[in-house]
Design a protein around this motif. Structure first.
Motif, PDB file in Angstrom:
ATOM      1  N   ARG A 133      -3.612   7.542 -21.578  1.00 28.77           N
ATOM      2  CA  ARG A 133      -4.211   8.883 -21.540  1.00 28.77           C
ATOM      3  C   ARG A 133      -5.726   8.810 -21.338  1.00 28.77           C
ATOM      4  O   ARG A 133      -6.307   9.635 -20.623  1.00 28.77           O
ATOM      5  N   ILE A 134      -6.346   7.830 -21.991  1.00 26.08           N
ATOM      6  CA  ILE A 134      -7.790   7.662 -21.816  1.00 26.08           C
ATOM      7  C   ILE A 134      -8.104   7.344 -20.360  1.00 26.08           C
ATOM      8  O   ILE A 134      -9.099   7.836 -19.809  1.00 26.08           O
ATOM      9  N   ARG A 135      -7.273   6.539 -19.736  1.00 22.78           N
ATOM     10  CA  ARG A 135      -7.484   6.194 -18.328  1.00 22.78           C
ATOM     11  C   ARG A 135      -7.526   7.463 -17.469  1.00 22.78           C
ATOM     12  O   ARG A 135      -8.371   7.604 -16.577  1.00 22.78           O
ATOM     13  N   GLY A 136      -6.632   8.402 -17.743  1.00 22.83           N
ATOM     14  CA  GLY A 136      -6.647   9.664 -17.011  1.00 22.83           C
ATOM     15  C   GLY A 136      -7.940  10.442 -17.231  1.00 22.83           C
ATOM     16  O   GLY A 136      -8.515  10.996 -16.286  1.00 22.83           O
ATOM     17  N   LEU A 137      -8.416  10.476 -18.478  1.00 22.98           N
ATOM     18  CA  LEU A 137      -9.687  11.152 -18.775  1.00 22.98           C
ATOM     19  C   LEU A 137     -10.854  10.435 -18.116  1.00 22.98           C
ATOM     20  O   LEU A 137     -11.777  11.072 -17.599  1.00 22.98           O
ATOM     21  N   ARG A 138     -10.817   9.116 -18.148  1.00 19.55           N
ATOM     22  CA  ARG A 138     -11.897   8.346 -17.530  1.00 19.55           C
ATOM     23  C   ARG A 138     -11.956   8.609 -16.034  1.00 19.55           C
ATOM     24  O   ARG A 138     -13.039   8.783 -15.458  1.00 19.55           O
ATOM     25  N   ASP A 139     -10.804   8.662 -15.385  1.00 15.76           N
ATOM     26  CA  ASP A 139     -10.762   8.952 -13.953  1.00 15.76           C
ATOM     27  C   ASP A 139     -11.315  10.349 -13.667  1.00 15.76           C
ATOM     28  O   ASP A 139     -12.067  10.542 -12.709  1.00 15.76           O
ATOM     29  N   ALA A 140     -10.939  11.323 -14.510  1.00 10.45           N
ATOM     30  CA  ALA A 140     -11.447  12.685 -14.339  1.00 10.45           C
ATOM     31  C   ALA A 140     -12.956  12.738 -14.582  1.00 10.45           C
ATOM     32  O   ALA A 140     -13.685  13.458 -13.885  1.00 10.45           O
ATOM     33  N   ALA A 141     -13.429  11.968 -15.552  1.00  8.67           N
ATOM     34  CA  ALA A 141     -14.866  11.928 -15.834  1.00  8.67           C
ATOM     35  C   ALA A 141     -15.635  11.365 -14.651  1.00  8.67           C
ATOM     36  O   ALA A 141     -16.712  11.863 -14.300  1.00  8.67           O
ATOM     37  N   GLU A 142     -15.074  10.352 -14.015  1.00  8.62           N
ATOM     38  CA  GLU A 142     -15.736   9.767 -12.848  1.00  8.62           C
ATOM     39  C   GLU A 142     -15.882  10.803 -11.733  1.00  8.62           C
ATOM     40  O   GLU A 142     -16.955  10.939 -11.136  1.00  8.62           O
ATOM     41  N   VAL A 143     -14.824  11.541 -11.480  1.00  9.83           N
ATOM     42  CA  VAL A 143     -14.869  12.575 -10.432  1.00  9.83           C
ATOM     43  C   VAL A 143     -15.891  13.655 -10.776  1.00  9.83           C
ATOM     44  O   VAL A 143     -16.624  14.132  -9.910  1.00  9.83           O
ATOM     45  N   ALA A 144     -15.964  14.026 -12.062  1.00  8.22           N
ATOM     46  CA  ALA A 144     -16.854  15.110 -12.497  1.00  8.22           C
ATOM     47  C   ALA A 144     -18.300  14.652 -12.688  1.00  8.22           C
ATOM     48  O   ALA A 144     -19.190  15.476 -12.875  1.00  8.22           O
ATOM     49  N   GLY A 145     -18.536  13.346 -12.677  1.00  7.27           N
ATOM     50  CA  GLY A 145     -19.884  12.843 -12.911  1.00  7.27           C
ATOM     51  C   GLY A 145     -20.269  12.767 -14.376  1.00  7.27           C
ATOM     52  O   GLY A 145     -21.455  12.689 -14.714  1.00  7.27           O
ATOM     53  N   VAL A 146     -19.273  12.772 -15.256  1.00  7.64           N
ATOM     54  CA  VAL A 146     -19.513  12.679 -16.697  1.00  7.64           C
ATOM     55  C   VAL A 146     -19.685  11.204 -17.067  1.00  7.64           C
ATOM     56  O   VAL A 146     -18.850  10.375 -16.695  1.00  7.64           O
ATOM     57  N   PRO A 147     -20.748  10.855 -17.797  1.00  3.63           N
ATOM     58  CA  PRO A 147     -20.936   9.449 -18.164  1.00  3.63           C
ATOM     59  C   PRO A 147     -19.839   8.948 -19.100  1.00  3.63           C
ATOM     60  O   PRO A 147     -19.346   9.676 -19.961  1.00  3.63           O
ATOM     61  N   VAL A 148     -19.460   7.694 -18.885  1.00  2.00           N
ATOM     62  CA  VAL A 148     -18.458   7.021 -19.708  1.00  2.00           C
ATOM     63  C   VAL A 148     -19.185   5.937 -20.501  1.00  2.00           C
ATOM     64  O   VAL A 148     -19.874   5.094 -19.915  1.00  2.00           O
ATOM     65  N   ILE A 149     -19.012   5.984 -21.811  1.00  2.00           N
ATOM     66  CA  ILE A 149     -19.705   5.042 -22.696  1.00  2.00           C
ATOM     67  C   ILE A 149     -18.673   4.324 -23.553  1.00  2.00           C
ATOM     68  O   ILE A 149     -17.980   4.943 -24.364  1.00  2.00           O
ATOM     69  N   TYR A 150     -18.559   3.032 -23.353  1.00  2.36           N
ATOM     70  CA  TYR A 150     -17.732   2.205 -24.225  1.00  2.36           C
ATOM     71  C   TYR A 150     -18.552   1.888 -25.468  1.00  2.36           C
ATOM     72  O   TYR A 150     -19.706   1.440 -25.360  1.00  2.36           O
ATOM     73  N   VAL A 151     -17.974   2.123 -26.636  1.00  2.00           N
ATOM     74  CA  VAL A 151     -18.619   1.816 -27.906  1.00  2.00           C
ATOM     75  C   VAL A 151     -17.681   0.834 -28.589  1.00  2.00           C
ATOM     76  O   VAL A 151     -16.557   1.195 -28.944  1.00  2.00           O
ATOM     77  N   ASN A 152     -18.136  -0.402 -28.757  1.00  2.00           N
ATOM     78  CA  ASN A 152     -17.182  -1.455 -29.071  1.00  2.00           C
ATOM     79  C   ASN A 152     -17.694  -2.443 -30.101  1.00  2.00           C
ATOM     80  O   ASN A 152     -18.884  -2.759 -30.143  1.00  2.00           O
ATOM     81  N   ASP A 153     -16.756  -2.960 -30.902  1.00  2.00           N
ATOM     82  CA  ASP A 153     -17.059  -4.073 -31.791  1.00  2.00           C
ATOM     83  C   ASP A 153     -17.404  -5.300 -30.953  1.00  2.00           C
ATOM     84  O   ASP A 153     -17.008  -5.413 -29.793  1.00  2.00           O
TER      85      ASP A 153
END
Length: 195
Positions: free
Chosen positions: A41-61
């Motif tokens: 599901r996150i992959r779908g949101l990430r793909d939509a964010a890319e199209v919309a120009g929304v920044p994607v931020i990985y926050v990780n251990d």
């Protein structure tokens, strides 16, 4: 990568919390199926964010490797024998994605996230990842205290136990004013339109 001088569409950013993960901990085996379902599901949101120009931020251990860069963390979790490999196959960070290493549960604690988000013109966060009742919850609490609007799509988070996930979502919904509609019930476009 979003231009730090141009406000993010809908003043939003997508945070992907701890999904670059080896799942090599007590309970990791229990978490794996739900984490993989959330990753899809996150992959779908990430793909939509890319199209919309929304920044994607990985926050990780960082898995205790303080000198590791993001590639070293990804490579560690992508090892053939690693339980978390399917997560990386679905969500490996791209060159244009931001990557913030965190030392503790919250993405805001001792990281550059509090500096990065204003630079991106972000006042609204979409929180996804694992575990809903630990790192996602702590990040949501810190975001709420900083007056960020929150969407935590219930189908993009996972916990070792479903009851813990539901408890965390309920807490975020009622105590942090978070939207928790699933990603197939509320589209990214509709969320951006609420800005």
């Amino acid at each position: 990568m979003a231009d730090a001088k141009t406000p993010s569409p809908g003043a939003s950013a997508l945070l992907i919390i701890d999904m670059i993960n080896d799942l090599a901990f007590d309970g990791g085996e229990d978490l794996a199926p739900a984490a993989i379902a959330a990753a899809e599901r996150i992959r779908g949101l990430r793909d939509a964010a890319e199209v919309a120009g929304v920044p994607v931020i990985y926050v990780n251990d960082n898995f205790g490797h303080w000198l590791s860069d993001r590639n070293a963390i990804v490579d560690h979790c992508r090892a053939a024998a690693c339980r978390g490999k399917p997560l990386i196959d679905l969500l490996r960070p791209r060159d244009d994605d931001y990557f913030v290493v965190k030392p503790q549960f919250s993405g805001f604690y001792a990281t550059n996230l509090p500096v990065l988000l204003p630079q991106l013109g972000v006042s609204r966060l979409i929180l996804t990842g694992i575990a809903a009742d630990i790192c996602v919850l702590f990040t949501a609490a810190d975001a709420h205290m900083r007056d960020y609007d929150l969407w935590v799509p219930e189908d993009t988070v996972a916990s070792e136990q479903c009851a813990h996930q539901q408890w965390a979502l309920e807490l975020m919904r009622h105590s942090m004013c978070a939207e928790t509609a699933a990603s197939d019930a509320l589209s990214l476009a509709a969320w951006l339109d609420r800005a």
